[in-house]
Write a protein that holds these residues in place. Structure first.
Motif, PDB file in Angstrom:
ATOM      1  N   ILE A 116       2.266   1.814  -3.541  1.00  0.00           N
ATOM      2  CA  ILE A 116       1.353   2.309  -4.574  1.00  0.00           C
ATOM      3  C   ILE A 116       1.099   3.783  -4.198  1.00  0.00           C
ATOM      4  O   ILE A 116       0.865   4.594  -5.282  1.00  0.00           O
ATOM      5  N   GLU A 117       1.120   4.159  -3.094  1.00  0.00           N
ATOM      6  CA  GLU A 117       0.932   5.500  -2.548  1.00  0.00           C
ATOM      7  C   GLU A 117       2.237   6.456  -3.064  1.00  0.00           C
ATOM      8  O   GLU A 117       1.726   7.597  -3.728  1.00  0.00           O
TER       9      GLU A 117
ATOM     10  N   GLY B 136      -5.676   3.845  -4.015  1.00  0.00           N
ATOM     11  CA  GLY B 136      -4.674   3.532  -3.282  1.00  0.00           C
ATOM     12  C   GLY B 136      -4.432   2.033  -2.670  1.00  0.00           C
ATOM     13  O   GLY B 136      -3.708   1.793  -2.105  1.00  0.00           O
ATOM     14  N   LYS B 137      -5.325   1.293  -2.774  1.00  0.00           N
ATOM     15  CA  LYS B 137      -5.480  -0.028  -2.518  1.00  0.00           C
ATOM     16  C   LYS B 137      -5.232  -1.088  -3.871  1.00  0.00           C
ATOM     17  O   LYS B 137      -5.918  -0.787  -4.695  1.00  0.00           O
ATOM     18  N   PHE B 138      -4.390  -2.121  -3.650  1.00  0.00           N
ATOM     19  CA  PHE B 138      -4.377  -3.037  -4.707  1.00  0.00           C
ATOM     20  C   PHE B 138      -5.800  -3.760  -4.913  1.00  0.00           C
ATOM     21  O   PHE B 138      -6.337  -4.060  -3.836  1.00  0.00           O
TER      22      PHE B 138
ATOM     23  N   ASP C 130       0.922  -1.211  -0.049  1.00  0.00           N
ATOM     24  CA  ASP C 130       0.101   0.103  -0.079  1.00  0.00           C
ATOM     25  C   ASP C 130       0.699   1.312  -0.141  1.00  0.00           C
ATOM     26  O   ASP C 130       0.589   2.177  -0.620  1.00  0.00           O
ATOM     27  N   HIS C 131       2.055   1.185   0.758  1.00  0.00           N
ATOM     28  CA  HIS C 131       2.895   2.445   0.781  1.00  0.00           C
ATOM     29  C   HIS C 131       3.417   2.609  -0.587  1.00  0.00           C
ATOM     30  O   HIS C 131       3.971   3.630  -1.051  1.00  0.00           O
TER      31      HIS C 131
END
Length: 320
Positions: A64-65, A81-83, A61-62
């Motif tokens: 992706i952000e 922001g979430k897979f 998640d980090h």
């Protein structure tokens, strides 16, 4: 301003969960399972913290952000922001509880003992009254008669429509691709009946008869001299293909969207062409291939097989 390291194919530390019904089947993929040999693992969550390269130790998640569209492509704005998928291995050393989930999922059969089965929906010949009575009577045989019992073998792939009751039989290891959602509702645990369990809610959710899923499991096959692509499952949320590529072959990776690779056999390398170092992969690993890798190239040291999970709502060029 802090420089952002160039992105590359991400590998992960699996998160294992021990279960009474689990097994040691993932060792056949070359996995070194944690803890004592007596521990039975039922589940492995594949997309946890990165374990390779400059981003090692960072939760997905980090990442992706931090990278946004570079990693997620056109999916970036869709999933906040979430897979958008959960990727797991499930190892049923013994028969698993019958559950109902609201979301779609698919099971690729990694291994199966002779005579192994899965349970895939209610038997359309049984009434809701018969199903409820079998569950409340804790009658294993009658419960099994109320389910669609499907023999399986390695290489099969099954789509499970949301609201279809399901369970793995003993001796089956699957790679599960699923949409995130609420946890499963248990219908039957093959043990003592628990009158406090919310069976009525699960029965209300479960579809009777089960939906026809052949349209999602319509296989297609493209064969080249060095690469073979078999499409296994396609739904609105994800697509699963099985890729076979020959030893010594190299090819550019043509994606404009993220892709998940679950490596089932062989080994090779990916040159990201972004300035990041070459990534080595092997049997038993799960990787996330970013949407933007430039002219990245995959090269095979052995004949290699992997599952490739992509997103049909985003255009992509097939790897063939």
């Amino acid at each position: 301003m802090v420089d952002t390291p160039p992105l590359y194919p991400l590998q992960f530390d699996p998160v294992y969960t021990s279960r009474d019904w689990g097994g040691r089947g993932l060792e056949a993929l070359g996995r070194q399972l944690p803890g004592d040999k007596s521990v039975r693992y039922g589940e492995s969550l594949e997309l946890g913290s990165v374990n390779n390269g400059s981003l090692a130790g960072r939760p997905l998640d980090h990442v992706i952000e931090q990278y946004g569209k570079t990693l997620m492509g056109d999916l970036e704005s869709t999933y906040s922001g979430k897979f958008p998928l959960l990727v797991q291995f499930i190892d049923a050393g013994t028969r698993c509880a019958v559950n109902v989930q609201k979301t779609h999922r698919a099971w690729y059969i990694v291994s199966a003992k002779p005579g192994a089965v899965i349970y895939k929906g209610f038997n359309p010949q049984r009434t809701l009254h018969e199903i409820r009575h079998a569950i409340e009577s804790n009658d294993f045989d009658k419960v099994e008669q109320c389910l669609v019992v499907t023999p399986v073998k390695p290489g099969d792939c099954h789509f499970l429509h949301g609201a279809t009751c399901n369970a793995l039989g003993a001796g089956v290891v699957v790679a599960q691709i699923a949409m995130p959602g609420e946890g499963p509702l248990e219908l039957f645990g093959w043990g003592q009946y628990d009158p406090s369990s919310d069976i009525e809610h699960a029965l209300e959710l479960a579809m009777l008869p089960p939906p026809d899923v052949h349209q999602f499991e319509n296989r297609s096959h493209i064969a080249g001299m060095f690469t073979t692509v078999t499409r296994l499952v396609t739904c609105d949320q994800f697509q699963i293909e099985k890729i076979r590529m020959s030893e010594g072959y190299s090819q550019e990776i043509p994606y404009n969207q993220p892709a998940i690779w679950i490596v089932l056999a062989g080994r090779g390398t990916i040159d990201p062409a972004t300035g990041a170092e070459t990534v080595v992969f092997k049997c038993g690993q799960t990787m996330l291939i970013p949407a933007e890798l430039g002219q990245a190239t995959v090269s095979l040291d052995e004949d290699t097989i992997w599952l490739e999970i992509t997103f049909p709502q985003v255009s992509a060029t097939p790897l063939a």
